[in-house]
Design an enzyme around this catalytic site. Structure first.
Site, PDB file in Angstrom:
ATOM      1  N   GLY A   2       0.815  -1.218   0.000  1.00  0.00           N
ATOM      2  CA  GLY A   2       0.000   0.000   0.000  1.00  0.00           C
ATOM      3  C   GLY A   2       0.842   1.258   0.000  1.00  0.00           C
ATOM      4  O   GLY A   2       0.548   2.229  -0.720  1.00  0.00           O
ATOM      5  N   CYS A   3       1.899   1.274   0.787  1.00  0.00           N
ATOM      6  CA  CYS A   3       2.770   2.456   0.880  1.00  0.00           C
ATOM      7  C   CYS A   3       3.527   2.679  -0.423  1.00  0.00           C
ATOM      8  O   CYS A   3       3.741   3.824  -0.853  1.00  0.00           O
ATOM      9  CB  CYS A   3       3.755   2.288   2.033  1.00  0.00           C
ATOM     10  SG  CYS A   3       2.925   2.139   3.638  1.00  0.00           S
TER      11      CYS A   3
END
Length: 233
Positions: free
Chosen positions: A123-124
């Site tokens: 996600g990051c």
């Protein structure tokens, strides 16, 4: 006692009259006792008992009133006092590639701070790539973009090089900036609670005040939404 006296005493009529008189006297005494008001001592005892009963009821009522439901826990933003319109907290921290970055470096400019939990996680990584993809559009809107996490500078360097990221990455290993911006708090994963970075984004206006806050960010489409907000500011 003479024989005549004993005879009179044993007379049924006389005996009945005497017994009747005694019964009448007893009845009269009972009526009188019932009609008499209670003595001051008895009245005082009754009043004291009643007062104790009332006090006991009042104490019970007071106890029930105090039993209030617990208030919900305050949000991270409320705990730090950070809210839209508030002055952005100052910071000065190391960044990827060496050197430091501070809020003062962007005085008079719009600034986006996106807080991500950990470098090189799916996600990051997607979020950082999305902000890099739109970096020229942000620059055209007069807005700078900084990524912030608790990773070390070395980890940020690796993150930048691995994904060709074009936005500066700040290292806040002490969590001071993260806490000031309400991006550090309690999280839950598979029923387990722990402290960590809450994925958040803060848009700061050219006046140095918080213009908009996004909490618990969903990565898909987020960078585009932030760009739209920066353009409208």
């Amino acid at each position: 006692m003479s024989k005549e006296s004993r005879k009179k005493s044993s007379n049924p009529a006389t005996y009945g009259q005497s017994a009747g008189n005694r019964a009448a006297a007893a009845a009269k005494k009972a009526v009188k006792k019932t009609a008499e008001p209670a003595t001051p001592k008895a009245a005082k005892k009754t009043t004291t008992k009643a007062a104790k009963t009332v006090t006991a009821k009042a104490a019970t009522s007071k106890t029930v009133t105090k039993a209030k439901p617990a208030k919900p826990a305050a949000s991270a933003a409320a705990a730090t006092g950070l809210a839209e319109g508030a002055k952005a907290p100052a910071f000065k921290l190391p960044r990827d590639g060496g050197g430091t970055v501070s809020l003062a470096d962007y005085a008079g400019k719009k600034l986006v701070l996106f807080f991500y939990p950990k470098a090189n996680t799916p996600g990051c990584t997607k979020e950082a790539i999305d902000f890099t993809r739109l970096s020229k559009d942000f620059a055209a809107a007069g807005t700078a973009v900084l990524g912030v996490s608790a990773d070390s500078v070395k980890a940020q360097d690796n993150f930048r090089d691995k994904h060709d990221l074009a936005v500066p990455l700040i290292s806040d290993e002490t969590h001071e900036m993260l806490e000031a911006y309400g991006a550090w708090g309690e999280k839950s994963l598979y029923g387990r609670k722990f402290l960590g970075i809450i994925r958040s984004t803060v848009l700061i206006g050219a006046d140095g005040r918080v213009a908009k806050i996004w909490r618990n960010v969903k990565v898909d489409g987020h960078a585009d939404a932030v760009l739209a907000a920066a353009k409208a500011l």
